[in-house]
Write a protein that holds these residues in place. Structure first.
Motif, PDB file in Angstrom:
ATOM      1  N   ALA A  50      -4.682   1.356   6.697  1.00  7.81           N
ATOM      2  CA  ALA A  50      -3.635   2.320   7.058  1.00  7.81           C
ATOM      3  C   ALA A  50      -4.076   3.183   8.228  1.00  7.81           C
ATOM      4  O   ALA A  50      -3.286   3.468   9.136  1.00  7.81           O
ATOM      5  CB  ALA A  50      -3.280   3.184   5.848  1.00  7.81           C
ATOM      6  N   VAL A  95      -3.670   9.813   8.047  1.00  6.71           N
ATOM      7  CA  VAL A  95      -3.733   9.137   6.744  1.00  6.71           C
ATOM      8  C   VAL A  95      -4.783   9.820   5.882  1.00  6.71           C
ATOM      9  O   VAL A  95      -5.946   9.925   6.269  1.00  6.71           O
ATOM     10  CB  VAL A  95      -4.061   7.635   6.919  1.00  6.71           C
ATOM     11  CG1 VAL A  95      -4.325   6.983   5.566  1.00  6.71           C
ATOM     12  CG2 VAL A  95      -2.935   6.923   7.665  1.00  6.71           C
ATOM     13  N   ASP A 132       0.845  -1.194   0.000  1.00  6.49           N
ATOM     14  CA  ASP A 132       0.000   0.000   0.000  1.00  6.49           C
ATOM     15  C   ASP A 132       0.880   1.244   0.000  1.00  6.49           C
ATOM     16  O   ASP A 132       1.859   1.330   0.748  1.00  6.49           O
ATOM     17  CB  ASP A 132      -0.867   0.048   1.268  1.00  6.49           C
ATOM     18  CG  ASP A 132      -1.907  -1.060   1.327  1.00  6.49           C
ATOM     19  OD1 ASP A 132      -2.252  -1.627   0.272  1.00  6.49           O
ATOM     20  OD2 ASP A 132      -2.381  -1.353   2.448  1.00  6.49           O
ATOM     21  N   ALA A 147      -4.867   5.710   0.818  1.00  2.43           N
ATOM     22  CA  ALA A 147      -3.863   4.697   0.470  1.00  2.43           C
ATOM     23  C   ALA A 147      -4.205   4.126  -0.896  1.00  2.43           C
ATOM     24  O   ALA A 147      -5.378   3.928  -1.228  1.00  2.43           O
ATOM     25  CB  ALA A 147      -3.833   3.588   1.512  1.00  2.43           C
ATOM     26  N   VAL A 158       0.747   4.883   1.122  1.00  2.00           N
ATOM     27  CA  VAL A 158      -0.073   5.694   2.019  1.00  2.00           C
ATOM     28  C   VAL A 158       0.354   7.153   1.926  1.00  2.00           C
ATOM     29  O   VAL A 158       1.531   7.474   2.091  1.00  2.00           O
ATOM     30  CB  VAL A 158       0.041   5.190   3.470  1.00  2.00           C
ATOM     31  CG1 VAL A 158      -0.844   6.014   4.398  1.00  2.00           C
ATOM     32  CG2 VAL A 158      -0.331   3.706   3.555  1.00  2.00           C
TER      33      VAL A 158
END
Length: 171
Positions: free
Chosen positions: A161, A99, A89, A102, A91
């Motif tokens: 994430a 976050v 992933d 992602a 991110v």
């Protein structure tokens, strides 16, 4: 001086934190860290190492081929091509250290143009910023235009994430 700047870029791709300590000043800053995890937003080799770990968590086979280096005063500019394969992933973080989103791994390869600007003093990198072709990377990796299935995969990756970031903050 361009050798220090080029070495710093290559060490982010494939070096160790000990390697970075040899070329990055303890007070060095990375202007690009605003979109990176909070650990990247500090100073010195450890912050640059955090950037390396963040990139490596998303991309395998990372490499940077230098096409041109120019030095003027204490500024080294390195122009070249970054390449790799997205196997994790990717991110993206917002300015508040949360976050943003992602991008789920696609397994695809990419090669894009970058220009890295590094200020070097006393043989150590003290500042870094870059100009990258993120749109070409997104096209090559299949992030844009996204299919409905890929959007769903990215939504799951973003939830993962965010959970991981929350768990790390709580620990």
């Amino acid at each position: 001086m361009h050798d220090i700047a080029e070495r710093a870029i290559h060490l982010v791709m494939a070096g160790t934190v000990a390697d970075l300590r040899a070329v990055v000043h303890p007070d060095a800053t990375n202007r690009e860290a605003v979109d990176e995890p909070p650990a990247c937003r500090g100073t010195g080799p450890e912050a640059f190492w955090a950037t390396a770990l963040w990139l490596r968590s998303a991309f395998s086979e990372l490499a940077f081929a230098v096409d041109e280096s120019v030095v003027e005063g204490d500024l080294a500019v390195t122009y070249g091509r970054m390449s790799g394969r997205q196997t994790g992933d990717f991110v993206v973080w917002n300015a508040d250290g949360r976050v943003e989103r992602a991008f789920a791994p696609t397994g695809r390869r990419f090669e894009v143009r970058h220009a890295h600007f590094q200020r070097v003093r006393n043989g150590l990198v003290v500042e870094h910023w870059a100009v990258r072709d993120d749109q070409s990377m997104a096209l090559q990796l299949g992030w844009i235009p996204p299919s409905p299935l890929y959007l769903a995969r990215c939504a799951r990756a973003t939830r993962r994430a965010r959970r991981a970031a929350a768990a790390a903050t709580a620990a």
